[in-house]
Design an enzyme around this catalytic site. Structure first.
Site, short mmCIF file in Angstrom:
data_model
loop_
_atom_site.label_atom_id
_atom_site.label_comp_id
_atom_site.label_asym_id
_atom_site.label_seq_id
_atom_site.Cartn_x
_atom_site.Cartn_y
_atom_site.Cartn_z
CB SER A 156 44.07 44.63 49.17
OG SER A 156 42.53 44.62 49.63
CG ASP A 181 42.20 41.48 43.11
OD1 ASP A 181 41.79 41.36 41.70
OD2 ASP A 181 41.69 40.62 43.85
CG HIS A 349 41.70 39.86 47.64
ND1 HIS A 349 41.84 41.18 46.60
CD2 HIS A 349 41.92 40.75 48.70
CE1 HIS A 349 41.87 42.32 47.23
NE2 HIS A 349 41.84 42.11 48.57
#
Length: 386
Positions: A156, A181, A349
């Site tokens: 992220s 991700d 996530h």
């Protein structure tokens, strides 16, 4: 501390809660453990997963900063791990144990500025440029002029910082890059919803166990093993609370405000302060970083990220929780073979926490395919179909 809803696609800053209708499917199934059985939400120390810890001092124009790193392994390339917004290096704990058992490598998991146990003179500066420089400075402080081969792996926000670090040539011995991700298109789309998500999280927790339980039941982290070590790096004791008298003595119920009779503003203000103090006593843990206050930096983390990633002249790996994450630039780049991509379904996530073995397998296969590292034991590469 980091989570984002499916409706936001990828909550690019923190990890996101479960996909609607599914967050409960995986975690919920695990919650039902039969009569009389309770899940253990107690925290686990970092030392169960990492071999050592070090506080790396870095000199800069604002003074001396100290960056916390957790390490494992003694030979092979260094995997420099960068966590997502609100998380800490401890989010890589279970992954570290998994990857070390598959290939010969060294792990350096870094607490980025304002996160975890890292202490910097200017904690408000979370610009991509500053954090990328931090990564380069830590590498220089640890290894001097002859750094070992290094692969940057980021989740992220950490993935974005890894790309900015690579594109700025701040790690001279860089041999590979992995984003987990994080995709520019879906990240930019999610920014408008991020504040609403952050406002929906609990402000405080009555114990570390309570924080760990929330992270799992909310779907922020779908793997209890990882949550028990990771959440310790996401929360801290509230200021003014030196030592709670133990989680057993902490109030279990939700504190409810009593309705007040009309009184003078001074009396109400005094009572509010007393209520705040009582809340701190009963809920002594809060988030280490207020992500809502970092909003001005969000755009800079992700805008232009896809092209920066594609332009890095090194082998690249992109791991996603769903194929719907791809934006136009990365879709074209993937079709042109500019990077290796693998989709790990049934994850939230926080892919590396939810499925640490699968992520370790993908990274190990990438390292062996490019002859960056040697396999350990009977590890067999599993080449993805995409």
């Amino acid at each position: 501390m980091s989570a984002l809803e499916k409706s936001m696609h990828l909550g690019r800053l923190p990890s996101r809660p479960p996909l609607p209708g599914s967050g409960g499917s995986q975690s919920g199934a695990k919650m039902r453990m039969g009569p009389g059985r309770k899940r253990d939400f107690s925290p686990v120390p970092w030392s169960q997963y990492f071999e050592s810890m070090e506080d790396v001092e870095v000199e800069n124009e604002t003074g001396k900063d100290t960056f916390r790193v957790y390490k494992s392994g003694s030979e092979g390339p260094v995997l420099l791990l960068l966590h997502g917004g609100g998380h800490s290096a401890l989010s890589w704990a279970v992954f570290t144990a998994a990857i070390i058992s598959r290939v010969q490598c060294r792990i350096v998991a870094l607490d980025l500025r304002s996160h975890g146990e890292t202490k910097v003179k200017n904690p408000e500066d979370l610009s991509a440029e500053t954090m990328a420089k931090d990564v380069g400075n830590v590498v220089e402080a640890m290894y001097g002029d002859l750094p070992p081969p290094i692969m940057l792996i980021g989740h992220s926000m950490g993935g974005a910082i890894a790309v900015h670090t690579a594109s700025s040539n701040l790690v001279p011995s860089l041999l590979g890059l992995c984003m987990i991700d994080v995709v520019e298109g879906t990240a930019m789309d999610a920014l408008n919803s991020m504040q609403n998500f952050l406002r929906g999280r609990p402000k405080t927790f009555k114990s570390l166990e309570n924080a760990i339980e929330w992270s799992v039941k909310s779907g922020q982290i779908r793997n209890l093993e990882s949550a028990r070590v990771s959440m310790v790096g996401q929360v801290k004791q509230c200021e003014g609370i030196t030592s709670p008298e133990g989680s057993k003595s902490i109030v279990e119920g939700i504190i409810e405000e009593e309705e007040e009779d009309e009184e003078g503003s001074e009396s109400i203000s005094k009572r509010k302060k007393e209520d705040d103090m009582e809340t701190k006593k009963d809920h002594p843990y809060t988030w280490r970083i207020e992500l809502a206050k970092t909003e001005k930096y969000w755009d800079g983390w992700f805008r232009g990220l896809s092209n920066l990633f594609l332009s890095c002249p090194i082998p690249k790996l992109l791991l996603l929780a769903g194929v719907d994450r791809l934006d136009k630039d990365l879709t074209i780049g993937q079709m042109q073979g500019k990077f290796q991509m693998q989709v790990l379904p049934q994850c939230g996530h926080a892919v590396h926490e939810d499925a640490p073995d699968k992520v370790a397998e993908a990274v190990a296969t990438f390292l062996i395919r490019h002859r960056f590292a040697e396999p350990i034991g009977g590890f067999q590469c599993v080449f993805p179909g995409c």
